[in-house]
Design an enzyme around this catalytic site. Sequence first.
Site, short mmCIF file in Angstrom:
data_model
loop_
_atom_site.label_atom_id
_atom_site.label_comp_id
_atom_site.label_asym_id
_atom_site.label_seq_id
_atom_site.Cartn_x
_atom_site.Cartn_y
_atom_site.Cartn_z
N HIS A 59 49.72 35.98 56.71
CA HIS A 59 49.85 33.85 56.59
C HIS A 59 48.57 33.88 57.85
O HIS A 59 48.55 34.97 58.71
CB HIS A 59 51.14 33.76 57.41
N GLU A 188 53.93 30.02 56.96
CA GLU A 188 54.96 31.08 57.13
C GLU A 188 55.84 31.04 58.33
O GLU A 188 57.37 31.59 58.54
CB GLU A 188 54.14 32.59 57.59
CO CO Z 1 55.14 35.01 63.70
ZN ZN Z 2 53.89 36.44 61.57
#
Ligand code: CO
Ligand code: ZN
Length: 321
Positions: A59, A188
Amino acid sequence: MELLKKLSLLYAPSGREHSIAEFIKNEIKDFADSVYTDNLGNLIAHKKGTGKKIMFASHMDEIGIVVTYIDEKGYLRFADVGGLYTKYLSGRRVVFENGTQGVIFSEPKNDKNSLLKMYVDIGAKNREDAEKSVNVGDMAVFCGNFAEQNGVIIGKALDNRAGCFALIEAIKSVKSENDLYFVFTVQEEVGLRGARTSAYTINPDIAIAVDVTDTGDTPKCDSNAVNFGGGACIKVMDYSVICDRDVKKSLEEVAKAKGIPYQFEVMTDGGTDAGVIHFARGGVKTGGISIPTRYIHSPSEMIDKSDLDAVIRLITAFAQE
Ligand code: CO
Ligand code: ZN
């Protein structure tokens, strides 16, 4: 580590990943068959092959704050974007996309460490003055301050710019028959959102989430076996996923065969993109490779360069299997 430094210092709270996506795209475009962005903003690099379809996910977003209200004196009230620990916040400096900096502090009588009792001071004289640089809905991230010493790196957003760095390095060096997708996911930190749609679209045979994980070797912290400097972590589980046993086993075999230092990871707090990728469509065999990291979600996350190197080698070796 110049590239990791640049990645760490970029501004990309969840949902505002456009500039880091652009930066990574420029970095990898000559090393992939195609590089594109999907509707949610995930950046996807495809290295075509005839073998297994493997998806790696890291991410791009970082935790931050969002302005919810500006009072008449020009102080900003805020909410969290991702998992902020209030104990880390007072006295910290944050920066908005336009470069405006602010100091987070709390009301003097606040002993509960509640975000509702905290504010950001940008030095504005009043609301009108504040609104010249910041508006309700604007997001800020921790101010960066990158250091490299004693074989370690200290900086903000190493969760998960260290993972992005590892994927970038792997894209640059890997030569494989497999059909490889490297996904730099969005959002994320607010609930594994980007990984969900990218896994659905790519529909991989196998997926690996690359992210940071907590260590258990700081003072009086001994319920976690992960050692800083102990090598790449092969994820067994976290709260979001129990990794596929075959994927875990082949990661271990690859690490052994290539002499890559590794250790097993059981993270009791927190999840990763693996948590939604393994739910995609009819289910995806999913594992995780993690970077041992101290002080996750603080402005001073710390990683060991030898662990990062082991993670890059493990990603590359697994992609070639
Ligand atoms: Co994190
Ligand atoms: Zn992470």
